[in-house]
Scaffold this active site. Structure first.
Site, PDB file in Angstrom:
ATOM      1  N   ASN A  65      16.375 -11.800 -46.789  1.00  0.00           N
ATOM      2  CA  ASN A  65      15.979 -11.017 -47.970  1.00  0.00           C
ATOM      3  C   ASN A  65      17.659 -11.571 -49.458  1.00  0.00           C
ATOM      4  OD1 ASN A  65      18.829 -10.401 -47.338  1.00  0.00           O
ATOM      5  ND2 ASN A  65      19.548  -8.833 -48.046  1.00  0.00           N
ATOM      6  N   GLU A  93      32.738 -13.987 -48.440  1.00  0.00           N
ATOM      7  CA  GLU A  93      31.992 -15.221 -49.120  1.00  0.00           C
ATOM      8  C   GLU A  93      32.359 -14.924 -50.704  1.00  0.00           C
ATOM      9  OE1 GLU A  93      28.282 -14.856 -48.175  1.00  0.00           O
ATOM     10  OE2 GLU A  93      27.911 -16.948 -46.953  1.00  0.00           O
ATOM     11  N   GLU A 110      28.118 -13.077 -41.208  1.00  0.00           N
ATOM     12  CA  GLU A 110      27.355 -12.643 -42.982  1.00  0.00           C
ATOM     13  C   GLU A 110      26.594 -11.461 -41.869  1.00  0.00           C
ATOM     14  OE1 GLU A 110      29.317 -11.462 -45.370  1.00  0.00           O
ATOM     15  OE2 GLU A 110      30.836 -12.993 -46.261  1.00  0.00           O
ATOM     16  N   CYS A 114      21.998  -5.620 -46.937  1.00  0.00           N
ATOM     17  CA  CYS A 114      22.877  -5.846 -45.847  1.00  0.00           C
ATOM     18  C   CYS A 114      23.612  -4.807 -46.129  1.00  0.00           C
ATOM     19  CB  CYS A 114      23.895  -7.287 -45.668  1.00  0.00           C
ATOM     20  SG  CYS A 114      24.748  -7.390 -47.230  1.00  0.00           S
TER      21      CYS A 114
HETATM   22  N1  LIG Z   1      26.390  -9.550 -44.445  1.00  0.00           N
HETATM   23  C1  LIG Z   1      25.361  -9.922 -45.146  1.00  0.00           C
HETATM   24  O1  LIG Z   1      25.997 -10.904 -46.203  1.00  0.00           O
HETATM   25  C2  LIG Z   1      23.735 -10.202 -45.097  1.00  0.00           C
HETATM   26  C3  LIG Z   1      23.255 -10.462 -46.471  1.00  0.00           C
HETATM   27  C4  LIG Z   1      21.945 -10.464 -46.068  1.00  0.00           C
HETATM   28  C5  LIG Z   1      21.395 -10.270 -44.111  1.00  0.00           C
HETATM   29  N2  LIG Z   1      22.620  -9.478 -43.980  1.00  0.00           N
HETATM   30  C6  LIG Z   1      21.420  -8.892 -42.714  1.00  0.00           C
HETATM   31  O2  LIG Z   1      20.408  -9.735 -42.093  1.00  0.00           O
HETATM   32  C7  LIG Z   1      19.531  -8.957 -41.240  1.00  0.00           C
HETATM   33  C8  LIG Z   1      18.156  -9.095 -42.026  1.00  0.00           C
HETATM   34  O3  LIG Z   1      17.945 -10.746 -42.089  1.00  0.00           O
HETATM   35  P1  LIG Z   1      17.189 -11.772 -41.235  1.00  0.00           P
HETATM   36  O4  LIG Z   1      15.623 -10.946 -40.658  1.00  0.00           O
HETATM   37  O5  LIG Z   1      16.236 -12.990 -41.591  1.00  0.00           O
HETATM   38  O6  LIG Z   1      18.314 -12.162 -40.180  1.00  0.00           O
HETATM   39  P2  LIG Z   1      17.794 -12.657 -38.642  1.00  0.00           P
HETATM   40  O7  LIG Z   1      19.376 -13.038 -37.814  1.00  0.00           O
HETATM   41  O8  LIG Z   1      16.778 -12.269 -37.621  1.00  0.00           O
HETATM   42  O9  LIG Z   1      17.493 -14.796 -38.852  1.00  0.00           O
HETATM   43  C9  LIG Z   1      18.501 -15.043 -39.753  1.00  0.00           C
HETATM   44  C10 LIG Z   1      18.394 -16.410 -39.769  1.00  0.00           C
HETATM   45  O10 LIG Z   1      18.719 -17.036 -38.446  1.00  0.00           O
HETATM   46  C11 LIG Z   1      17.900 -17.432 -38.401  1.00  0.00           C
HETATM   47  N3  LIG Z   1      17.397 -17.809 -36.705  1.00  0.00           N
HETATM   48  C12 LIG Z   1      17.299 -16.867 -35.852  1.00  0.00           C
HETATM   49  N4  LIG Z   1      17.802 -17.458 -34.547  1.00  0.00           N
HETATM   50  C13 LIG Z   1      18.606 -18.451 -35.021  1.00  0.00           C
HETATM   51  C14 LIG Z   1      18.910 -19.351 -33.834  1.00  0.00           C
HETATM   52  N5  LIG Z   1      18.713 -17.880 -32.422  1.00  0.00           N
HETATM   53  N6  LIG Z   1      20.118 -19.936 -33.318  1.00  0.00           N
HETATM   54  C15 LIG Z   1      20.021 -19.903 -35.803  1.00  0.00           C
HETATM   55  N7  LIG Z   1      19.612 -19.593 -36.196  1.00  0.00           N
HETATM   56  C16 LIG Z   1      18.775 -18.172 -36.065  1.00  0.00           C
HETATM   57  C17 LIG Z   1      16.304 -17.362 -39.295  1.00  0.00           C
HETATM   58  O11 LIG Z   1      16.019 -18.242 -38.794  1.00  0.00           O
HETATM   59  C18 LIG Z   1      17.026 -16.954 -40.463  1.00  0.00           C
HETATM   60  O12 LIG Z   1      17.347 -17.907 -40.998  1.00  0.00           O
HETATM   61  C19 LIG Z   1      20.208  -7.977 -41.509  1.00  0.00           C
HETATM   62  O13 LIG Z   1      20.519  -7.053 -40.221  1.00  0.00           O
HETATM   63  C20 LIG Z   1      20.792  -7.959 -42.402  1.00  0.00           C
HETATM   64  O14 LIG Z   1      21.533  -6.688 -42.821  1.00  0.00           O
HETATM   65  C21 LIG Z   1      23.466 -10.166 -43.812  1.00  0.00           C
HETATM   66  C1  LIG Z   2      24.362  -7.309 -52.665  1.00  0.00           C
HETATM   67  C2  LIG Z   2      24.190  -8.619 -51.606  1.00  0.00           C
HETATM   68  C3  LIG Z   2      24.533  -9.022 -50.369  1.00  0.00           C
HETATM   69  C4  LIG Z   2      23.746  -9.186 -49.881  1.00  0.00           C
HETATM   70  C5  LIG Z   2      22.665  -7.806 -48.712  1.00  0.00           C
HETATM   71  O1  LIG Z   2      21.774  -8.317 -48.088  1.00  0.00           O
END
Ligand SMILES: NC(=O)c1ccc[n+]([C@@H]2O[C@H](COP(=O)([O-])OP(=O)(O)OC[C@H]3O[C@@H](n4cnc5c(N)ncnc54)[C@H](O)[C@@H]3O)[C@@H](O)[C@H]2O)c1
Ligand SMILES: CCCCC=O
Length: 483
Positions: free
Chosen positions: A146, A457, A243, A277
């Protein structure tokens, strides 16, 4: 993006071919091969070699290079934002803001690089001790789709400022912009290999997490993946930063400035097509202003311009891919079945421009009549869907707001400043907003409570997550042996 061989859980060399779909058009524009175990090892080894050079540089030297990288990002801002928009689908207007927070992060940690130090402690008899803050080594960054460029910047800037190297794996849905960041670091003067990018999905991520020469894993993504990463890292006793996702509450008291509260709710729900997120998707509104607030939010939501995210006035582009779009629409169907009322949006959208007809667009949705037990209120949807709930008292709303396993963010709108601070002190969330939402200045730490993760972060504290403390004890007298 489709994987021809989605291989979650397989720990061996696998040749994965990914198709890179462009969400704006719903068409494949490229294919790429995933890094297997061998490529991951090469990336880690070259990062390890670069680390040996980088860790010897003074903070001032590291700072100068990070500042140069920040300058290049600023200079190439429009180009990077355009790449981000094409790859992710977010409006170019928003993508530019992501690029701003990225170079600001590099500048911020460049500013801290030279001032990282330990302390000096006097001991009896003229002896003394001191501490040194030292880098960890090769750190791994794994990102979500995202905020691709921003996530890579928020992880690499503090890592590099502390003297570490980083191997970064972007999401296979958004593999492109991180390569620009690698190019920029190289141009700015980091040793070759200091910031390496590997491409791939789950299997590549697993190779990284279990590599013996990796000192730390910083992960941004979903809770289920976060758990797997923590498990893998635990085998090598590697520290992790997680995160993860959220289902954050936004509490609107009846004494708020209603126009600001409506703007705050829009910011809390509809940035990046709702794929954020920390979004405040559970909007609790005090009963006295429920109708007025709801009417205004629906009015503003209907005005959001959906379409080609490369156009300057578009504010909502396509979702990341078709299966995610179906997933989000599925939540809306389920919400209706469970008794929520669709007040606007929630439908597939085919923009007027015929070239966009296969893109992954939907209309932003506001759900009314929501109750705490509904799926749309309990689960992270990660799409443009706001759930409105009503409440009567402060004590009641606090209990309901905290009744979740997530704890990433929370917000409160009120003119009563005592109440604002009292409420945020009780909210179980790592990031709380008073009278605003979804602003993320890099000077402030960002991260979750409960299942939304741990570690932070941004902000000064993140230095502690990318460094380790060495204690040195110095004897100035003779050794007093007990033997
Ligand atoms: N807290 C934060 O700062 C933050 C920021 C952005 C997104 N998010 C969260 O991310 C999620 C959406 O993102 P997504 O769909 O890309 O998440 P995801 O967990 O499907 O994937 C995230 C990353 O992990 C990798 N991955 C997947 N399985 C793995 C494994 N078994 N071992 C190692 N790496 C692996 C993926 O290829 C990708 O690069 C939402 O839940 C969102 O809330 C959190
Ligand atoms: C506002 C930036 C935070 C990113 C989470 O998805």
């Amino acid at each position: 993006m489709q994987s021809l061989s989605e291989t979650d859980g397989l720990i061996m060399f696998i040749l994965e071919i990914y198709l890179l779909f462009i969400p704006i058009l719903g068409r494949v524009i490229a294919t790429f091969l995933c890094s297997g175990e061998k490529e991951v090892d090469l990336a880690v080894q070259s990062a390890k070699a670069a680390f040996k050079i980088w860790r010897k540089k003074s903070g001032m030297e590291r700072s100068r290079i990070l500042l140069e990288a920040a300058r290049i990002i600023r200079e190439r801002k429009d180009e990077i934002a355009t790449v981000e928009t094409i790859n992710n689908g977010k409006s170019v207007f928003e993508a530019r803001l992501d690029i701003d927070t990225s170079w600001q992060c590099l500048e911020y940690y460049a500013g801290l690089a030279a001032s990282m130090g330990g302390e000096h402690v006097q001991l009896p008899g003229g002896s003394f001790g001191y501490t040194r803050r030292e880098p960890l080594g090769v750190c791994v960054g794994i990102g979500a789709w995202n905020y691709p460029f921003q996530i890579a910047s928020w992880k690499s800037a503090p890592a590099l400022a502390c003297g570490n190297a980083m191997v970064f794996k972007p999401s296979p849905f958004t593999p492109v912009s991180t390569l620009l960041l690698a190019e920029i670091y190289t141009e700015a003067g980091v040793p070759p290999g200091l910031f390496n990018v590997v491409q791939g999905g789950a299997a590549t991520g697993q190779f990284l997490c279990q590599h013996r020469d990796v000192a730390k894993v910083s992960f941004t993504g979903s809770v289920p993946t976060g758990k797997k990463i923590m498990e893998l890292a635990s085998k090598g006793v590697k520290p992790v930063t997680l995160e993860l996702g959220g289902k954050s509450p936004l509490i609107i008291f009846s004494d708020c400035d209603i126009e600001n509260a409506v703007r705050g709710a829009m910011m809390a729900n509809f940035l990046t097509q709702g794929e954020v997120c920390c979004n405040g998707t559970r909007v609790f509104v005090q009963r006295e202003i429920l109708d007025k607030f709801t009417e205004e939010v629906v009015k503003q939501t209907k005005k959001i311009k959906i379409g080609d995210p490369l156009e300057e006035d578009t504010r909502m582009g396509p979702l990341i891919n078709r299966s995610h779009l179906q997933h989000v629409l599925g939540f809306i169907e389920q919400a209706k079945n469970e008794g929520a009322k669709v007040l606007c949006g929630g439908d597939l959208c085919v923009p007027e421009d015929p070239k966009l007809k296969d893109g992954y667009y939907m209309t932003p949705c506001v759900l009314g009549n929501c109750k705490d037990g509904m799926t749309c209120v309990k689960e992270e949807i990660f799409g443009p869907v706001m759930s409105i709930l009503s409440f009567d008292t402060e004590a009641e709303v606090l209990e309901r707001a905290n009744d979740t396993n997530f704890g990433l963010a929370a917000g409160v709108f009120t003119r009563d400043i005592q109440r604002a601070h009292r409420v945020v002190a009780e909210l179980q969330a790592g990031v709380c907003y008073i009278n605003n939402y979804n602003v993320s200045p890099v000077e402030l730490p960002f991260g979750g409570y409960k299942m939304s993760g741990f570690g932070r972060e941004n902000g000064r504290v993140t230095i502690e997550y990318y460094s380790q403390l060495k204690t040195i004890c110095v004897e100035m007298g003779d050794v007093e042996s007990v033997f």
